[in-house]
Design a protein around this motif. Sequence first.
Motif, PDB file in Angstrom:
ATOM      1  N   GLY A  59     -44.884  -4.845  11.903  1.00 29.45           N
ATOM      2  CA  GLY A  59     -45.688  -4.557  10.789  1.00 29.45           C
ATOM      3  C   GLY A  59     -46.981  -5.398  10.990  1.00 29.45           C
ATOM      4  N   ARG A  60     -48.293  -4.610  10.705  1.00 30.25           N
ATOM      5  CA  ARG A  60     -49.518  -5.259  10.933  1.00 30.25           C
ATOM      6  C   ARG A  60     -49.663  -6.452  10.162  1.00 30.25           C
ATOM      7  N   ASP A  70     -45.693  -1.372   2.899  1.00 29.64           N
ATOM      8  CA  ASP A  70     -45.210  -2.629   2.652  1.00 29.64           C
ATOM      9  C   ASP A  70     -45.205  -3.650   3.814  1.00 29.64           C
ATOM     10  N   LEU A  71     -45.465  -2.965   4.958  1.00 34.61           N
ATOM     11  CA  LEU A  71     -45.703  -3.700   6.328  1.00 34.61           C
ATOM     12  C   LEU A  71     -47.226  -3.956   6.759  1.00 34.61           C
ATOM     13  N   GLY A  72     -47.956  -3.365   5.918  1.00 41.02           N
ATOM     14  CA  GLY A  72     -49.294  -3.336   6.181  1.00 41.02           C
ATOM     15  C   GLY A  72     -49.589  -2.267   7.335  1.00 41.02           C
ATOM     16  N   ASN A  73     -48.894  -1.382   7.640  1.00 40.10           N
ATOM     17  CA  ASN A  73     -49.162  -0.072   8.429  1.00 40.10           C
ATOM     18  C   ASN A  73     -49.701   0.907   7.698  1.00 40.10           C
ATOM     19  N   THR A  74     -51.335   0.746   7.577  1.00 40.61           N
ATOM     20  CA  THR A  74     -52.139   1.670   6.865  1.00 40.61           C
ATOM     21  C   THR A  74     -52.751   2.616   7.690  1.00 40.61           C
ATOM     22  N   LYS A  75     -53.076   2.552   8.888  1.00 37.24           N
ATOM     23  CA  LYS A  75     -53.854   3.123  10.038  1.00 37.24           C
ATOM     24  C   LYS A  75     -52.667   4.023  10.737  1.00 37.24           C
ATOM     25  N   PRO A  76     -53.117   5.209  11.074  1.00 33.19           N
ATOM     26  CA  PRO A  76     -52.484   5.997  12.203  1.00 33.19           C
ATOM     27  C   PRO A  76     -52.116   5.189  13.346  1.00 33.19           C
ATOM     28  N   GLY A  77     -50.854   5.456  13.725  1.00 37.04           N
ATOM     29  CA  GLY A  77     -50.443   4.685  14.799  1.00 37.04           C
ATOM     30  C   GLY A  77     -50.000   3.362  14.640  1.00 37.04           C
ATOM     31  N   ASP A  78     -50.182   2.658  13.519  1.00 39.27           N
ATOM     32  CA  ASP A  78     -49.760   1.344  13.359  1.00 39.27           C
ATOM     33  C   ASP A  78     -48.368   1.137  13.341  1.00 39.27           C
ATOM     34  N   GLY A  79     -47.348   2.081  13.266  1.00 42.95           N
ATOM     35  CA  GLY A  79     -45.948   1.948  13.244  1.00 42.95           C
ATOM     36  C   GLY A  79     -45.495   1.606  14.638  1.00 42.95           C
TER      37      GLY A  79
END
Length: 145
Positions: free
Chosen positions: A65-66, A43-52
């Motif tokens: 969020g990305r 929901d924040l666009g954090n789809t890749k490892p490490g995005d958080g």
Amino acid sequence: MVEADILTPQRQAAFLAQLAHESAELRFFEELATGEAYEGRHDLGNTKPGDGRRYKGRGPIQLTGRTNYRAASRALGIDLEADPQRAADVDVGFRVAAWFWTSRGLNALADVGDFREITRRINGGFNGLAQREVYYRRALEVLSH
């Protein structure tokens, strides 16, 4: 605030109150938590490892969020997606906060005094609402004189 047409006492008070809460009275321009809680948050666009961790809350409004970093990048012409740390810099952070405010239509809500909905649109809920309201009342009192 001029850039975002936050020019009336009601708009200014709401804006400053939200920033005061989000940044612990402008003391922290980067979230103290690691951002691990945002890992995998689609929901924040954090789809890749490490995005958080990479796109944790920054700036006086705590942009998170990305997806939000990407949108702010496009709107401001600053590549925050590639260099998210820039959102914590004062010169960029306040522009990000102003962009976020206008992109969510928060001036209109401030005009009608819907501080609760402003909080929801910034926070995604009502975290810290009581403290935000204290800041709001204090700012309104000062700015209305």
